[in-house]
Write a protein that holds these residues in place. Sequence first.
Motif, PDB file in Angstrom:
ATOM      1  N   GLU A 191    -102.756 -30.066 -23.419  1.00 47.36           N
ATOM      2  CA  GLU A 191    -102.536 -31.365 -23.109  1.00 47.36           C
ATOM      3  C   GLU A 191    -101.231 -32.174 -23.826  1.00 47.36           C
ATOM      4  OE1 GLU A 191    -104.063 -36.240 -22.292  1.00 47.36           O
ATOM      5  OE2 GLU A 191    -105.446 -34.543 -23.163  1.00 47.36           O
ATOM      6  N   PHE A 192    -100.304 -32.333 -23.063  1.00 46.73           N
ATOM      7  CA  PHE A 192     -98.960 -33.128 -23.840  1.00 46.73           C
ATOM      8  C   PHE A 192     -99.074 -34.680 -23.788  1.00 46.73           C
ATOM      9  CE2 PHE A 192     -97.775 -28.921 -22.095  1.00 46.73           C
ATOM     10  CZ  PHE A 192     -96.685 -28.584 -23.108  1.00 46.73           C
ATOM     11  N   LEU A 193     -99.163 -35.129 -25.205  1.00 46.89           N
ATOM     12  CA  LEU A 193     -99.578 -36.420 -25.629  1.00 46.89           C
ATOM     13  C   LEU A 193     -98.192 -37.201 -25.071  1.00 46.89           C
ATOM     14  CD1 LEU A 193    -101.805 -36.483 -28.613  1.00 46.89           C
ATOM     15  CD2 LEU A 193    -102.410 -36.421 -26.166  1.00 46.89           C
ATOM     16  N   ASN A 194     -98.376 -38.453 -24.680  1.00 42.35           N
ATOM     17  CA  ASN A 194     -97.335 -39.273 -24.397  1.00 42.35           C
ATOM     18  C   ASN A 194     -96.580 -40.016 -25.765  1.00 42.35           C
ATOM     19  OD1 ASN A 194     -95.758 -41.928 -23.779  1.00 42.35           O
ATOM     20  ND2 ASN A 194     -96.256 -41.486 -21.563  1.00 42.35           N
ATOM     21  N   LEU A 195     -95.461 -39.308 -26.047  1.00 44.07           N
ATOM     22  CA  LEU A 195     -94.683 -39.603 -27.144  1.00 44.07           C
ATOM     23  C   LEU A 195     -94.323 -41.098 -27.119  1.00 44.07           C
ATOM     24  CD1 LEU A 195     -92.492 -36.394 -27.890  1.00 44.07           C
ATOM     25  CD2 LEU A 195     -94.928 -36.902 -28.423  1.00 44.07           C
ATOM     26  N   TRP A 236     -97.757 -27.610 -33.117  1.00 44.95           N
ATOM     27  CA  TRP A 236     -97.378 -28.759 -32.372  1.00 44.95           C
ATOM     28  C   TRP A 236     -98.842 -29.666 -32.490  1.00 44.95           C
ATOM     29  CZ3 TRP A 236     -92.662 -29.923 -32.332  1.00 44.95           C
ATOM     30  CH2 TRP A 236     -91.780 -29.123 -31.832  1.00 44.95           C
ATOM     31  N   GLU A 237     -99.787 -28.879 -32.679  1.00 44.01           N
ATOM     32  CA  GLU A 237    -101.007 -29.682 -32.566  1.00 44.01           C
ATOM     33  C   GLU A 237    -101.178 -30.497 -34.106  1.00 44.01           C
ATOM     34  OE1 GLU A 237    -105.879 -28.872 -31.891  1.00 44.01           O
ATOM     35  OE2 GLU A 237    -104.696 -27.852 -33.231  1.00 44.01           O
ATOM     36  N   THR A 238    -100.775 -29.833 -35.353  1.00 43.44           N
ATOM     37  CA  THR A 238    -100.745 -30.550 -36.519  1.00 43.44           C
ATOM     38  C   THR A 238     -99.752 -31.732 -36.510  1.00 43.44           C
ATOM     39  OG1 THR A 238     -98.752 -28.954 -37.504  1.00 43.44           O
ATOM     40  CG2 THR A 238    -101.244 -28.205 -37.782  1.00 43.44           C
ATOM     41  N   LYS A 239     -98.742 -31.690 -35.693  1.00 38.88           N
ATOM     42  CA  LYS A 239     -97.778 -32.943 -35.498  1.00 38.88           C
ATOM     43  C   LYS A 239     -98.162 -34.003 -34.664  1.00 38.88           C
ATOM     44  CE  LYS A 239     -94.969 -30.187 -37.945  1.00 38.88           C
ATOM     45  NZ  LYS A 239     -95.268 -30.717 -39.281  1.00 38.88           N
ATOM     46  N   GLY A 240     -99.443 -33.557 -34.034  1.00 38.72           N
ATOM     47  CA  GLY A 240     -99.915 -34.892 -33.240  1.00 38.72           C
ATOM     48  C   GLY A 240     -99.442 -34.955 -31.811  1.00 38.72           C
ATOM     49  N   ILE A 241     -98.524 -34.198 -31.380  1.00 29.17           N
ATOM     50  CA  ILE A 241     -98.246 -34.481 -29.973  1.00 29.17           C
ATOM     51  C   ILE A 241     -98.794 -33.387 -28.840  1.00 29.17           C
ATOM     52  CG2 ILE A 241     -96.028 -35.160 -31.136  1.00 29.17           C
ATOM     53  CD1 ILE A 241     -94.699 -32.543 -30.093  1.00 29.17           C
ATOM     54  N   ILE A 290     -87.782 -39.079 -27.911  1.00 31.08           N
ATOM     55  CA  ILE A 290     -88.744 -38.852 -29.298  1.00 31.08           C
ATOM     56  C   ILE A 290     -88.716 -37.484 -29.489  1.00 31.08           C
ATOM     57  CG2 ILE A 290     -90.542 -39.377 -30.383  1.00 31.08           C
ATOM     58  CD1 ILE A 290     -90.878 -42.016 -28.623  1.00 31.08           C
ATOM     59  N   PHE A 291     -89.065 -36.595 -28.784  1.00 31.06           N
ATOM     60  CA  PHE A 291     -89.316 -35.109 -28.952  1.00 31.06           C
ATOM     61  C   PHE A 291     -87.897 -34.726 -29.590  1.00 31.06           C
ATOM     62  CE2 PHE A 291     -88.903 -30.667 -27.810  1.00 31.06           C
ATOM     63  CZ  PHE A 291     -89.931 -30.136 -28.668  1.00 31.06           C
ATOM     64  N   ILE A 292     -86.808 -34.831 -28.765  1.00 31.07           N
ATOM     65  CA  ILE A 292     -85.640 -34.275 -29.009  1.00 31.07           C
ATOM     66  C   ILE A 292     -85.067 -34.990 -30.374  1.00 31.07           C
ATOM     67  CG2 ILE A 292     -82.866 -34.223 -28.399  1.00 31.07           C
ATOM     68  CD1 ILE A 292     -83.987 -34.547 -25.514  1.00 31.07           C
ATOM     69  N   SER A 293     -85.213 -36.161 -30.749  1.00 33.22           N
ATOM     70  CA  SER A 293     -84.684 -36.724 -32.048  1.00 33.22           C
ATOM     71  C   SER A 293     -85.539 -36.494 -33.098  1.00 33.22           C
ATOM     72  CB  SER A 293     -84.454 -38.137 -31.817  1.00 33.22           C
ATOM     73  OG  SER A 293     -83.627 -38.580 -30.880  1.00 33.22           O
ATOM     74  N   ASP A 294     -87.029 -36.579 -32.952  1.00 36.39           N
ATOM     75  CA  ASP A 294     -87.663 -36.614 -34.096  1.00 36.39           C
ATOM     76  C   ASP A 294     -88.568 -35.388 -34.418  1.00 36.39           C
ATOM     77  OD1 ASP A 294     -86.908 -39.138 -34.760  1.00 36.39           O
ATOM     78  OD2 ASP A 294     -88.808 -40.107 -33.814  1.00 36.39           O
ATOM     79  N   PHE A 295     -88.876 -34.525 -33.450  1.00 35.81           N
ATOM     80  CA  PHE A 295     -89.627 -33.372 -33.514  1.00 35.81           C
ATOM     81  C   PHE A 295     -89.009 -32.051 -33.490  1.00 35.81           C
ATOM     82  CE2 PHE A 295     -92.557 -36.798 -32.402  1.00 35.81           C
ATOM     83  CZ  PHE A 295     -93.795 -36.709 -33.114  1.00 35.81           C
ATOM     84  N   MET A 296     -87.905 -32.072 -32.572  1.00 36.84           N
ATOM     85  CA  MET A 296     -87.273 -30.727 -32.281  1.00 36.84           C
ATOM     86  C   MET A 296     -86.447 -30.238 -33.458  1.00 36.84           C
ATOM     87  SD  MET A 296     -84.586 -29.674 -29.391  1.00 36.84           S
ATOM     88  CE  MET A 296     -83.101 -30.754 -29.739  1.00 36.84           C
TER      89      MET A 296
END
Length: 358
Positions: free
Chosen positions: A97-101, A76-81, A20-26
């Motif tokens: 703290e890294f939230l579970n995507l 990354w905090e504004t992205k909620g992750i 999800i990180f690679i596809s949507d956030f990166m």
Amino acid sequence: MTFKVQTTDIDLGDTPIENIFISDFMPMAHGTYVKVYLLGYKYAKDKDENINVDNRTIAKHLNIPLADVLNAWDFWETKGIVKKIYSETHDAEYGIEFLNLKQLYIDNIIRPQNNNYIKPYSASPDEIVESKNIPIINEMFNEIRLVIKRYITPNEYKRIYEWIENYNMSPEVIIRAFQFSLEKKNRRNLSFVEGIIRNWYADGITNIEKLDEYLSNRDEKFYRYNKVIRYLGLKGIASEPQKKYIDRWFDEWNFSMELVLRACDETTKISEVSFDYIDGILKNWYKDNVNSLEDVEKRNEEFKAGKQDKEEQPKKKYSPQKKKVYTQFHNFKQRTTKYSAEELEKKVRKNFEKKING
């Protein structure tokens, strides 16, 4: 056919990254922010509690300023992750703290439990048909086709149209997102473009004025190219020859945007847009040290005054030259250098008087 991953004799460790990180956030993030996230995530996954790491460790490891690390966590905090964990003794220091995507996806998309959850807008077939009668929407899709250089499928049409509602985006900003994606990343696929739009939406950019302000600070060259092209009424992105012209105007001759656009206004005097024509105007301004709109107006007024003075000057009246009257003596060809002209004239007169008096 099978796919295999080679293993090592010694386990040096792995850091699994969620798709999800690679596809949507990166795709939506600056490269430095991605590096900070990945290295921080790697440290979070390490099981050795004797290793003490903080933001300064990440900055040193990546050879970047500490401010870039802190900006990355803000992003990354504004992205909620990620979530910042502040120290009880030092308010300025915090952990991450890294939230579970996957869990975020389940909670917010698959089975939203929050009563305030708003389901994304989905356009009906009738709305899609009606949208094709709206000029600004038609213009948006025409320009997108110019950028991606292919036909837009019905599903893509629907998806792009829904961005207007779901991200509160103006059609102009959506066009610019496609142009930015191609210009800066050489990418034309919709998922990548949507990542850019999500990023702008998170930064509060939903109209062209805010986007211009944002790009003028973050990516000045792209802002320049696009501003000039749009001002001239052209479509698509700037060609390489056009970019060379624009770079010269700003980087070599150091003109401001308002002066360049003022020179662009001069193209109304000719039948079509010509970068050569604009370049010629700016070249003359550069030679004459024109540095402001006031200088342009002053120069134009001086030119008009000079032209008017020239037109008001009285024209010279034509006066025909008097014809020379030639006497017999003028036609006399001197055959000797013994006498001067006066002596010859006296001699001729004397001979003439002799003939008359007999």
